[in-house]
Design an enzyme around this catalytic site. Sequence first.
Site, PDB file in Angstrom:
ATOM      1  N   CYS A  84      15.973 -16.489  43.078  1.00 61.48           N
ATOM      2  CA  CYS A  84      16.925 -17.539  42.254  1.00 61.48           C
ATOM      3  C   CYS A  84      17.104 -16.702  40.892  1.00 61.48           C
ATOM      4  CB  CYS A  84      16.439 -18.500  41.705  1.00 61.48           C
ATOM      5  SG  CYS A  84      17.712 -19.767  42.255  1.00 61.48           S
ATOM      6  N   HIS A 183      14.341 -19.880  47.664  1.00 67.46           N
ATOM      7  CA  HIS A 183      13.580 -20.351  46.934  1.00 67.46           C
ATOM      8  C   HIS A 183      12.245 -20.419  48.287  1.00 67.46           C
ATOM      9  CE1 HIS A 183      14.097 -22.303  41.991  1.00 67.46           C
ATOM     10  NE2 HIS A 183      15.113 -21.808  42.878  1.00 67.46           N
ATOM     11  N   GLU A 185       9.203 -19.754  47.800  1.00 71.81           N
ATOM     12  CA  GLU A 185       7.891 -21.090  47.641  1.00 71.81           C
ATOM     13  C   GLU A 185       7.413 -22.313  47.426  1.00 71.81           C
ATOM     14  OE1 GLU A 185      10.288 -19.862  45.571  1.00 71.81           O
ATOM     15  OE2 GLU A 185      10.562 -20.870  44.162  1.00 71.81           O
TER      16      GLU A 185
HETATM   17  N1  GLN Z   1      20.581 -21.332  37.697  1.00 69.85           N
HETATM   18  C1  GLN Z   1      20.017 -20.646  37.568  1.00 69.85           C
HETATM   19  C2  GLN Z   1      20.000 -19.697  36.029  1.00 69.85           C
HETATM   20  O1  GLN Z   1      21.267 -19.104  36.091  1.00 69.85           O
HETATM   21  C3  GLN Z   1      18.687 -20.310  38.619  1.00 69.85           C
HETATM   22  C4  GLN Z   1      18.289 -21.922  38.835  1.00 69.85           C
HETATM   23  C5  GLN Z   1      16.739 -21.315  40.080  1.00 69.85           C
HETATM   24  O2  GLN Z   1      16.419 -20.388  39.553  1.00 69.85           O
HETATM   25  N2  GLN Z   1      16.752 -22.397  40.753  1.00 69.85           N
HETATM   26  O3  GLN Z   1      18.978 -18.981  35.785  1.00 69.85           O
END
Ligand code: GLN
Length: 204
Positions: A84, A183, A185
């Site tokens: 992410c 994610h 994890e």
């Molecule tokens: N929206 C977040 C960002 O721009 C990422 C979100 C996440 O890691 N769950 O970093």
Amino acid sequence: MVSAVSPVVGVLALQGDVAEQLRALTRCGARAVPVRRPAELDEVDGVVLPGGESTTIAKLAATFELMEPLRKRVADGAAVYGSCAGMIMLADRILDGVPGQETIGGIDMTVRRNAFGRQVDSFEERIHIAGIAGEPFHAVFIRAPWVESVGESVEVLGSVEAGPAAGRIVAVRQGHLLATSFHPELTGDARVHALFVEMVKERS
Ligand code: GLN
């Protein structure tokens, strides 16, 4: 570097879901340690960049003087996995970042931040991931990015399979670098982490 049997994997521990990453890596037989300083980064065989907020992680990485050491580990061929916000950190190019937002880079891809939009801020979906056998992966997306485009050397491992975002790329690999929009994890399914720990072993 430490033995290939139980590799040491550092989790960048500036912000984000560090504890969950440490747990998932431990389940896969790695020795998982938090990394906050350049000297700690030198001690690990592979690195995980956790989810969280990429703008904050980037700022803190600059403050803690970790940006260049992280780029060097990427350039030297250490296995790195970004989930992410971590995927954003591994992107050579980003869209919808804040002005001046820096990344570590390494994967020849353009990633769009918060790409799924407000209505679908968080959602879950089953996704087939190349290289992961068995059931499709239960992917949890939280204000997730997607991969807008990739260069030739990037292998697309998975894409959204249904709904308005169908076809959007959400898992990629470029050699020693792995990234997912979602994610793993958070799900208790350790198959993505197991794949990454194997990548670390191959490199260490
Ligand atoms: N929206 C977040 C960002 O721009 C990422 C979100 C996440 O890691 N769950 O970093």
